[in-house]
Design a protein around this motif. Structure first.
Motif, PDB file in Angstrom:
ATOM      1  N   ASN A  12      79.822  80.510  17.776  1.00  9.14           N
ATOM      2  CA  ASN A  12      80.558  79.682  18.990  1.00  9.14           C
ATOM      3  C   ASN A  12      80.380  80.488  20.193  1.00  9.14           C
ATOM      4  OD1 ASN A  12      81.772  82.124  18.450  1.00  9.14           O
ATOM      5  ND2 ASN A  12      83.874  81.111  18.059  1.00  9.14           N
ATOM      6  N   ASP A  13      79.277  81.102  20.386  1.00 10.14           N
ATOM      7  CA  ASP A  13      79.075  81.737  21.556  1.00 10.14           C
ATOM      8  C   ASP A  13      77.461  81.488  22.146  1.00 10.14           C
ATOM      9  OD1 ASP A  13      78.448  83.245  23.763  1.00 10.14           O
ATOM     10  OD2 ASP A  13      79.613  85.247  23.086  1.00 10.14           O
ATOM     11  N   ARG A  14      77.471  80.638  23.125  1.00 11.10           N
ATOM     12  CA  ARG A  14      76.201  80.231  23.548  1.00 11.10           C
ATOM     13  C   ARG A  14      75.462  81.395  23.855  1.00 11.10           C
ATOM     14  NH1 ARG A  14      75.898  74.490  24.538  1.00 11.10           N
ATOM     15  NH2 ARG A  14      73.845  74.535  25.431  1.00 11.10           N
ATOM     16  N   LYS A  15      75.799  82.296  24.393  1.00  7.46           N
ATOM     17  CA  LYS A  15      75.190  83.299  24.940  1.00  7.46           C
ATOM     18  C   LYS A  15      74.359  84.370  23.595  1.00  7.46           C
ATOM     19  CE  LYS A  15      76.543  84.588  29.453  1.00  7.46           C
ATOM     20  NZ  LYS A  15      77.923  83.874  29.760  1.00  7.46           N
ATOM     21  N   VAL A  16      75.269  84.237  22.585  1.00  9.55           N
ATOM     22  CA  VAL A  16      74.722  84.950  21.373  1.00  9.55           C
ATOM     23  C   VAL A  16      73.857  84.024  20.871  1.00  9.55           C
ATOM     24  CG1 VAL A  16      75.181  85.530  19.036  1.00  9.55           C
ATOM     25  CG2 VAL A  16      76.852  86.210  21.058  1.00  9.55           C
ATOM     26  N   ASN A  17      73.810  82.867  20.684  1.00 12.67           N
ATOM     27  CA  ASN A  17      72.883  81.824  20.383  1.00 12.67           C
ATOM     28  C   ASN A  17      71.522  81.792  21.014  1.00 12.67           C
ATOM     29  OD1 ASN A  17      74.623  81.032  18.188  1.00 12.67           O
ATOM     30  ND2 ASN A  17      75.204  79.143  19.219  1.00 12.67           N
ATOM     31  N   VAL A  29      71.314  83.689   9.008  1.00 14.26           N
ATOM     32  CA  VAL A  29      72.163  82.830   9.385  1.00 14.26           C
ATOM     33  C   VAL A  29      72.976  83.667  10.409  1.00 14.26           C
ATOM     34  CG1 VAL A  29      74.137  81.052   9.132  1.00 14.26           C
ATOM     35  CG2 VAL A  29      72.074  81.147   7.703  1.00 14.26           C
ATOM     36  N   VAL A  30      73.129  83.122  11.660  1.00 12.12           N
ATOM     37  CA  VAL A  30      73.972  84.280  12.718  1.00 12.12           C
ATOM     38  C   VAL A  30      75.271  83.325  12.859  1.00 12.12           C
ATOM     39  CG1 VAL A  30      74.018  85.514  14.703  1.00 12.12           C
ATOM     40  CG2 VAL A  30      71.925  85.167  13.662  1.00 12.12           C
ATOM     41  N   GLY A  31      76.575  83.980  12.521  1.00  9.92           N
ATOM     42  CA  GLY A  31      77.699  83.299  12.435  1.00  9.92           C
ATOM     43  C   GLY A  31      78.220  82.967  11.063  1.00  9.92           C
ATOM     44  N   GLY A  32      79.533  82.735  11.215  1.00  7.88           N
ATOM     45  CA  GLY A  32      80.039  82.493   9.684  1.00  7.88           C
ATOM     46  C   GLY A  32      81.211  81.563   9.620  1.00  7.88           C
ATOM     47  N   MET A  59      73.453  86.436   5.875  1.00  3.23           N
ATOM     48  CA  MET A  59      74.494  86.137   7.031  1.00  3.23           C
ATOM     49  C   MET A  59      75.210  87.143   7.852  1.00  3.23           C
ATOM     50  SD  MET A  59      78.059  84.323   6.249  1.00  3.23           S
ATOM     51  CE  MET A  59      79.013  85.466   5.770  1.00  3.23           C
ATOM     52  N   ILE A  60      74.987  86.836   9.285  1.00  3.16           N
ATOM     53  CA  ILE A  60      75.114  88.136  10.192  1.00  3.16           C
ATOM     54  C   ILE A  60      76.609  87.426  10.932  1.00  3.16           C
ATOM     55  CG2 ILE A  60      74.484  89.548  12.248  1.00  3.16           C
ATOM     56  CD1 ILE A  60      72.482  89.843   9.670  1.00  3.16           C
ATOM     57  N   ALA A  61      77.732  88.062  10.722  1.00  3.83           N
ATOM     58  CA  ALA A  61      78.837  87.653  11.335  1.00  3.83           C
ATOM     59  C   ALA A  61      79.982  88.708  11.245  1.00  3.83           C
ATOM     60  CB  ALA A  61      79.324  86.511  10.882  1.00  3.83           C
ATOM     61  N   PRO A  62      80.862  88.915  12.341  1.00  2.00           N
ATOM     62  CA  PRO A  62      82.024  90.169  12.113  1.00  2.00           C
ATOM     63  C   PRO A  62      83.013  89.253  11.361  1.00  2.00           C
ATOM     64  CG  PRO A  62      81.775  89.095  14.365  1.00  2.00           C
ATOM     65  CD  PRO A  62      80.585  88.838  13.746  1.00  2.00           C
ATOM     66  N   GLU A  63      83.221  87.858  11.424  1.00  2.00           N
ATOM     67  CA  GLU A  63      84.167  87.209  10.547  1.00  2.00           C
ATOM     68  C   GLU A  63      83.551  86.003   9.780  1.00  2.00           C
ATOM     69  OE1 GLU A  63      87.206  88.266  10.630  1.00  2.00           O
ATOM     70  OE2 GLU A  63      87.098  89.746  12.252  1.00  2.00           O
ATOM     71  N   ALA A  64      84.215  85.879   8.644  1.00  2.00           N
ATOM     72  CA  ALA A  64      83.376  84.646   8.013  1.00  2.00           C
ATOM     73  C   ALA A  64      84.591  83.910   7.440  1.00  2.00           C
ATOM     74  CB  ALA A  64      82.492  84.988   6.916  1.00  2.00           C
ATOM     75  N   GLU A  65      84.124  82.493   7.294  1.00  2.00           N
ATOM     76  CA  GLU A  65      85.124  81.607   6.574  1.00  2.00           C
ATOM     77  C   GLU A  65      85.342  82.015   5.058  1.00  2.00           C
ATOM     78  OE1 GLU A  65      86.191  78.219   7.297  1.00  2.00           O
ATOM     79  OE2 GLU A  65      85.899  79.138   9.405  1.00  2.00           O
ATOM     80  N   ASN A  67      66.740  77.417  14.535  1.00  2.00           N
ATOM     81  CA  ASN A  67      67.621  76.255  14.649  1.00  2.00           C
ATOM     82  C   ASN A  67      68.703  76.874  15.274  1.00  2.00           C
ATOM     83  OD1 ASN A  67      70.373  74.756  13.507  1.00  2.00           O
ATOM     84  ND2 ASN A  67      68.684  73.342  13.879  1.00  2.00           N
ATOM     85  N   VAL A  68      69.230  76.091  16.528  1.00  2.00           N
ATOM     86  CA  VAL A  68      70.183  76.622  17.327  1.00  2.00           C
ATOM     87  C   VAL A  68      71.546  75.581  17.299  1.00  2.00           C
ATOM     88  CG1 VAL A  68      71.023  77.540  19.279  1.00  2.00           C
ATOM     89  CG2 VAL A  68      68.683  77.683  18.800  1.00  2.00           C
ATOM     90  N   VAL A  69      72.551  75.685  16.731  1.00  2.00           N
ATOM     91  CA  VAL A  69      73.470  74.416  16.376  1.00  2.00           C
ATOM     92  C   VAL A  69      74.217  74.110  17.908  1.00  2.00           C
ATOM     93  CG1 VAL A  69      74.020  75.311  14.258  1.00  2.00           C
ATOM     94  CG2 VAL A  69      75.471  75.990  16.110  1.00  2.00           C
TER      95      VAL A  69
END
Ligand code: PQ2
Ligand code: NAD
Length: 213
Positions: free
Chosen positions: A80-85, A16-19, A39-45, A99-101
């Motif tokens: 939350n970055d379209r380019k990264v997705n 899962v890319v994004g947190g 999970m790949i993300a610099p910041e996470a909930e 899956n791309v949210v």
């Protein structure tokens, strides 16, 4: 139109890319299915940080790069970055399910709204037309198929094994499975007692048939 399936993910890697909040919702569903989650993300909930601290998921605290998809069976691009997705979809190998949210068109699959009651899964999808309607219908189904269905389905799972073992004749099995599936049977709530009676009836029926021959 999509082809609905139930994926078996136990022991399979899901990246899962994004947190964020959306990643968190997807991760909860993947955890229920027993996937191995990275999970790949610099910041996470905070709730995702807690899952990582508890060893329930692996958190690589970094920005996405294509090597992160190695060995993934399933991939969710949830930043939350379209380019990264988009970069995630580009990096995926053929055969990896993506899956791309924020881009329903690029998805290999959509995630439906889900009601779970033990072995019973009810999934609702609008194919991206209105996730909010999928959510509303899911809530209506949660009311209609309440927690009582968990025990009932667990009973049916056990009963199925017993019937398959004890009733040889296909017609008899069918009769029994239909009786157990009737809502009146569920509502009476005397499941084990009635199953024993139904099995005894089948044995008697077979005995009589045996005598006739
Ligand atoms: C069912 C559920 C499962 C889950 O995520 O677990 C799910 N979305 C849920 C909720 C929800 N999502 C959104 C809202 C705000 C209201 C609204 O926009 O309507 C709400 C409602 C809320 O949060 O209350 C916004 C949204 N969603 C997508 C986009 C992108 C786009 O359309 O371009 C945007 C706009 C983002 C923006 O604002 O830019 C895309 C997708 N969302 C999907 C699934 C897939 C299609 C499923 C289907 O149609 O059946 C698909 C295609 C891809 C995917 O994610 O798989 C979950 C309900 C779970 C539950 O409650 O049971
Ligand atoms: N499909 C759905 O169900 C749905 C619902 C609502 C919103 N959305 C879409 O999902 C997107 C994400 O929503 P959210 O509320 O989770 O956002 P958010 O801002 O809460 O989280 C974004 C996450 O992406 C991470 N991120 C950013 N750049 C990254 C990178 N280069 N590599 C790895 N991780 C990176 C951030 O660290 C953060 O954890 C929204 O922009 C919206 O377009 C989808």
């Amino acid at each position: 139109m999509g082809y609905p399936v139930i994926l078996h993910l136990r022991g399979r890697r899901a990246v899962v890319v994004g947190g964020g909040k959306v990643a968190a919702r997807k991760i909860h569903g993947l955890l229920e299915a027993g996937a191995e989650i990275v999970m790949i993300a610099p910041e996470a909930e905070p709730e995702l940080q807690a899952l990582a601290a508890g060893g329930m998921i692996v958190w690589k605290k970094k920005r996405f790069d294509p090597d992160d998809l190695a060995e993934a069976f399933l991939v969710i691009a949830a930043t939350n970055d379209r380019k990264v997705n988009e970069a995630v979809t580009q990096a995926a190998a053929p055969g990896q399910l993506v899956n791309v949210v924020d881009d329903p068109e690029r998805c290999d699959f959509h995630v439906p709204a889900v009601v779970r009651r033990g072995p019973l899964t009810i999934a609702v999808s609008t194919g991206g037309a209105s996730p909010a309607v999928a959510r509303r219908i899911r809530r209506e189904l949660e009311e209609k198929y309440g927690e009582e269905y968990r025990l009932y389905l667990e009973f049916l799972q056990r009963a199925r094994g017993i019937v398959l073992r004890e009733v040889e004749d296909a017609e008899g099995r069918k009769r029994l499975f239909q009786a157990l599936a009737a809502d009146s049977f569920r509502q009476r709530g005397r499941w084990d007692e009635e199953l024993a009676q139904l099995l005894a009836n089948e044995k008697e029926r077979n005995g009589e048939r045996g005598k006739e021959q």
